[in-house]
Write an enzyme that holds these catalytic residues in place. Structure first.
Site, short mmCIF file in Angstrom:
data_model
loop_
_atom_site.label_atom_id
_atom_site.label_comp_id
_atom_site.label_asym_id
_atom_site.label_seq_id
_atom_site.Cartn_x
_atom_site.Cartn_y
_atom_site.Cartn_z
N TYR A 187 -0.83 3.31 -2.80
CA TYR A 187 0.30 2.88 -3.62
C TYR A 187 1.57 2.76 -2.77
CZ TYR A 187 4.25 3.35 -6.80
OH TYR A 187 5.45 3.17 -7.43
N LYS A 232 3.94 -0.66 -1.60
CA LYS A 232 5.38 -0.81 -1.81
C LYS A 232 6.09 -1.09 -0.48
CE LYS A 232 5.63 -0.32 -6.22
NZ LYS A 232 6.15 -1.40 -7.07
N SER A 235 9.48 2.54 -4.07
CA SER A 235 9.14 3.92 -4.44
C SER A 235 9.38 4.88 -3.29
CB SER A 235 7.65 3.97 -4.81
OG SER A 235 7.21 5.30 -4.89
#
Ligand code: UDP
Length: 340
Positions: A146, A150, A122
């Site tokens: 988040y 990643k 991402s």
């Protein structure tokens, strides 16, 4: 089947991007096995030609047994949690699923001799980049859990790929997604995740009367209209990038980290104006405070992916992105209209 037919394991293949990719893989003649725990995916979204297993992709026992039962040339790993604000409020859920789950899967691949890996990363790994557009060499500095999960998984892949003494070194492509949106052009697949939080999805729900309004999270950012800017990519183009990455690895390409976006951005207000336009519904918009963990501007430099893969955007058009998303939302009667 053609000479380049691969046996591909797709984790999260019942989800939004995974289901579009599975369909394209099947259409290209590959043998596809989907693993999905249906946490946010739907059984109906999986192409009938694909073999389906309702497992958690991070379940080491189940994945080891599956990989022993047949040979896979490659894994495309979509399964993971993706909601930035939720990662801020419940980081453990993200580290467990995205980091530990991916590590388990990578180790299973290594044990089973699966040497090719395509990973859903991402643009969140960049955080608030100092320069725009963002190149892959731009320093990573994620500003929410988040993004950190990643980035940790990218590092895990890198370390396994560079591991000494391995008989079958792993090669991988990590695709750093910018903001995916839209639905398949034939209306068969789209964003069906329950309680979605992403801007275009939420706006389309409002345009269909499924929500009273849309909130703009922050109008005091240092941008022209005060709202955040993102690089929105059509889901069919993003899915196609995975086939490009697979082909690249299968023909001997070295491990790579690639941005996946169009290279230009739109503000939240511009997106909402577009959804109002394509839907013909002037749904109500509320201006509220900033959301935790939001970078102000993310726009990709996509020269690397264009150079390395046989991939070029086909649907680089915000109007098309919003209209396919709106038509998909309108065609869905409600959350219970499709089983799964
Ligand atoms: N956003 C918003 N209202 C919403 C959902 C999102 O203003 O209901 C904004 C959000 O603050 C961000 C941009 O839209 O600036 C894109 O957010 P989204 O959740 O779609 O994707 P993200 O960039 O967080 O992955």
């Amino acid at each position: 089947m053609n000479a380049k037919t691969l046996s591909v394991l797709v984790t999260g293949g019942a989800g939004y991007i995974g289901s579009h990719t599975t369909r394209q893989l099947v259409a290209a003649g590959h043998q596809v096995t989907v693993v999905d725990n249906l946490y946010s995916g739907h059984r109906w979204a999986v192409s009938p030609e694909a073999d389906f297993h309702e497992y958690d992709a991070g379940d080491r026992v189940a994945m080891r047994a599956l990989m022993r039962s047949r040979h896979f040339d490659a894994v495309i790993h979509f399964a993971g949690h993706i909601v930035v604000p939720e990662s801020v409020s419940d980081p453990g859920k993200y580290y467990r699923n995205n980091v530990l789950g991916s590590l388990n899967l990578i180790e299973c691949c290594e044990e089973a001799g699966v040497g090719l890996f395509v990973f859903s990363s991402s643009a969140a790994v960049y955080g608030n980049p100092a320069t725009i557009p963002v190149h892959e060499e731009t320093p990573t500095n994620p500003i929410n859990p988040y993004g950190r999960t990643k980035l940790i998984t990218e590092w895990t892949l890198k370390d396994f790929a560079e591991r000494t003494g391995s008989n079958l070194p792993l090669r991988y492509v990590a695709l750093r997604y910018f903001n995916v949106a839209g639905a398949s052009l034939d209306g068969a697949l789209g964003q069906a995740t329950p309680e979605a939080t992403h801007l275009i999805k939420v706006a389309c729900e409002a345009a269909c009367g499924k929500r009273d309004s849309v909130s703009i999270f922050g109008t005091d950012y240092d941008t022209e209209d005060g709202t955040c800017i993102r690089d929105y990519i059509h889901v069919e183009d993003l899915a196609a990038a995975h086939l490009g990455a697979l082909d690249y690895l299968a023909t001997g390409g070295n491990s790579a980290v690639l941005n996946c976006g169009y290279g230009h951005g739109y503000s939240v207000r511009e997106v909402l104006d577009m959804v109002r336009k394509v839907s013909g519904n002037d749904f109500s918009i509320r201006e509220t405070g900033r959301r935790d963990g939001d970078p102000v501007c993310l726009i990709s430099d996509n020269r690397s992916i264009r150079k390395l893969l046989t991939w070029a955007p086909q649907h680089n058009d915000l109007e098309l992105i919003c209209s396919t998303a709106f038509q998909w939302e309108r065609a869905k009667q409600g959350p219970k209209s499709r089983k799964g």
